[in-house]
Design a protein around this motif. Structure first.
Motif, PDB file in Angstrom:
ATOM      1  N   GLU A  55      68.602  13.394  72.505  1.00 30.45           N
ATOM      2  CA  GLU A  55      67.199  13.024  72.621  1.00 30.45           C
ATOM      3  C   GLU A  55      66.959  11.978  73.706  1.00 30.45           C
ATOM      4  OE1 GLU A  55      65.774  11.833  68.813  1.00 30.45           O
ATOM      5  OE2 GLU A  55      66.296  13.726  67.824  1.00 30.45           O
ATOM      6  N   HIS A  56      67.766  12.021  74.711  1.00 28.38           N
ATOM      7  CA  HIS A  56      67.612  11.004  75.766  1.00 28.38           C
ATOM      8  C   HIS A  56      66.361  11.266  76.614  1.00 28.38           C
ATOM      9  CE1 HIS A  56      68.433   8.240  79.012  1.00 28.38           C
ATOM     10  NE2 HIS A  56      68.428   9.232  79.882  1.00 28.38           N
ATOM     11  N   ARG A  57      65.558  10.238  76.738  1.00 26.99           N
ATOM     12  CA  ARG A  57      64.461  10.232  77.694  1.00 26.99           C
ATOM     13  C   ARG A  57      64.608   8.965  78.515  1.00 26.99           C
ATOM     14  NH1 ARG A  57      64.390  14.731  76.845  1.00 26.99           N
ATOM     15  NH2 ARG A  57      62.706  16.109  76.135  1.00 26.99           N
ATOM     16  N   GLU A  58      63.672   8.050  78.425  1.00 25.49           N
ATOM     17  CA  GLU A  58      63.826   6.748  79.053  1.00 25.49           C
ATOM     18  C   GLU A  58      64.180   5.741  77.973  1.00 25.49           C
ATOM     19  OE1 GLU A  58      61.450   4.483  82.484  1.00 25.49           O
ATOM     20  OE2 GLU A  58      60.444   4.305  80.531  1.00 25.49           O
TER      21      GLU A  58
ATOM     22  N   LEU B 118      60.177  10.488  85.543  1.00 26.20           N
ATOM     23  CA  LEU B 118      61.460  10.646  84.861  1.00 26.20           C
ATOM     24  C   LEU B 118      62.074  11.998  85.210  1.00 26.20           C
ATOM     25  CD1 LEU B 118      63.461   9.581  82.625  1.00 26.20           C
ATOM     26  CD2 LEU B 118      62.115  10.966  81.024  1.00 26.20           C
TER      27      LEU B 118
ATOM     28  N   GLY C 110      66.725   6.051  83.061  1.00 24.60           N
ATOM     29  CA  GLY C 110      66.026   7.327  83.018  1.00 24.60           C
ATOM     30  C   GLY C 110      66.958   8.526  83.037  1.00 24.60           C
ATOM     31  N   GLY C 111      66.602   9.516  83.852  1.00 26.94           N
ATOM     32  CA  GLY C 111      67.342  10.770  83.889  1.00 26.94           C
ATOM     33  C   GLY C 111      68.726  10.641  84.507  1.00 26.94           C
TER      34      GLY C 111
ATOM     35  N   ILE D 117      64.264  15.062  84.365  1.00 25.98           N
ATOM     36  CA  ILE D 117      64.693  15.730  83.135  1.00 25.98           C
ATOM     37  C   ILE D 117      66.160  16.137  83.288  1.00 25.98           C
ATOM     38  CG2 ILE D 117      64.274  17.592  81.523  1.00 25.98           C
ATOM     39  CD1 ILE D 117      62.030  15.467  81.758  1.00 25.98           C
TER      40      ILE D 117
END
Length: 397
Positions: free
Chosen positions: A360-363, A283, A373-374, A285
């Motif tokens: 709070e975005h991640r996957e 992922l 994803g990113g 960042i």
């Protein structure tokens, strides 16, 4: 009176008889020509032909003499130049002049020049002359990841025992070990006859890429010949250059249980260096989430499921459903929710848009719609224009 009449009658015949003796040998040819065309050649026409031919012969002979004289002078001049230059060498030129000449040589000529003598070889293989060629041809598609692999391969070659145990996998797979016999084309075969080049030299790296002996990691737009399932995406692959076609072979890592996909004849314009130093299985960042606003151009990682590697997909930041799109009243950039639009898909398509959490975005995603994803924001006009150039001819369903 009778005697006078006889004289006047015979005189023209005697005169013509004497004239015939003075005619050149080709008067017979004139008669043959007259027979060929079925008519007689008159005396006046014969006389005119003689005068014209005589003048032409005189003119031609003078020109021939002049030409012989001029040719003789040129030959003498060339002999003098050869004699004077026999003791000269290109190495006798001033250092700055010689360097200027070598800087202007293309790679093939520079390689050939290196085979002339040891002195020229020591000059021609220096990084100073090859940095420009490396940047001009390979700079756009060779990134830090490829350079790191090249350095790793050099380190492995220094220890042959490590080479025997080395079994690269995935994107790190190298088809063959780089050797000094680089060039394929006959015009640069001289390089293969030279002693080994310094492993760390830019010339070694350039020639390894040029001959396809070093396969490097990069990314390919619209993979698998523009398969509809990959339109406006960019996926990691292992690229190998084909000098004969001036294209590349791309090997894509396996997706789930699928075997390695191979695509041939990939053109230069569909290749780029990876914009971020992130593995396609990791992922990325995001560092641009707080500054995203409607209208911004972005790339986002997406994969079908957890077993698949990520690809980068093109999109734009859109407006929230509660916003009418009026720039004077738009407050979408203050919301924690960011709308991403993929306008290559038709209205109503499940791939048309998605939302992410700004803070709070991640996957995010699921097995049905895939995983997002990113994100990276595009600020380069060149990057944006490349995506627009690859836009599909028809809206995708």
């Amino acid at each position: 009176m009778l005697l006078l009449y006889f004289f006047l009658t015979c005189f023209p015949i005697i005169f013509l008889f004497k004239l015939k003796k003075s005619l050149p040998p080709w008067d017979t040819e004139v008669k043959l020509l007259s027979l060929w065309f079925g008519k007689d050649v008159s005396f006046s026409s014969v006389t005119k032909f003689i005068k014209t031919s005589s003048s032409l012969c005189y003119f031609t002979s003078k020109m021939s003499l002049k030409k012989m004289s001029l040719t003789s002078k040129v030959d003498n001049f060339e002999e003098e130049v050869v004699e004077e230059g026999a003791a000269m060498s290109i190495l006798d030129l001033p250092e700055l002049v010689l360097e200027s000449i070598l800087e202007r040589l293309p790679p093939a000529s520079l390689c050939s020049m290196a085979g002339v003598c040891s002195s020229l070889r020591s000059r021609c293989i220096t990084d100073h002359f090859w940095e420009k060629h490396m940047k001009n041809k390979w700079g756009r598609i060779i990134g830090p990841v490829a350079y790191r692999e090249w350095q790793w391969l050099i380190a492995l070659r220094k220890d042959s025992s490590h080479l025997k145990q080395w079994r690269p996998k995935g994107l790190m797979r190298i088809f063959s070990i780089v050797r000094p016999s680089w060039w394929i084309k006959p015009k640069v075969d001289d390089c293969s006859k030279q002693s080994s080049l310094p492993r760390e030299s830019i010339m070694s790296w350039f020639l390894a890429l040029e001959t396809g002996r070093f396969c490097f990691p990069a990314q390919v737009y619209n993979r698998e010949n523009g398969h509809v399932g990959f339109m406006l995406s960019c996926y990691d692959a292992e690229l190998c250059y084909d000098q004969r076609t001036d294209t590349f072979q791309a090997r894509y890592p396996p997706h789930g249980r699928r075997a390695v996909a191979i695509e041939n004849n990939v053109p230069w314009e569909r290749i780029r260096a990876p914009p971020v130093d992130t593995s396609p299985h990791d992922l990325h960042i995001s560092d641009c989430l707080n500054e995203l606003r409607p209208g911004d151009h972005i790339e986002i990682q997406w994969r079908r499921n957890k077993e698949f590697p990520y690809g980068w997909w093109y999109g734009v930041v859109g407006h929230l459903a509660s916003c009418d799109g009026n720039e004077n009243y738009c407050r979408c950039h203050n919301s924690d929710t960011v709308v991403l639009e993929f306008n290559q898909y038709a209205l109503g398509s499940r791939w048309r848009h998605t939302t992410i959490d700004r803070k709070e975005h991640r996957e995010e995603g699921n097995e049905g719609d895939g995983f997002y994803g990113g994100i990276r924001k595009l600020g380069s006009v060149e990057e944006i224009s490349t995506w627009k150039r690859l836009w599909p001819a028809e809206i995708l369903e």
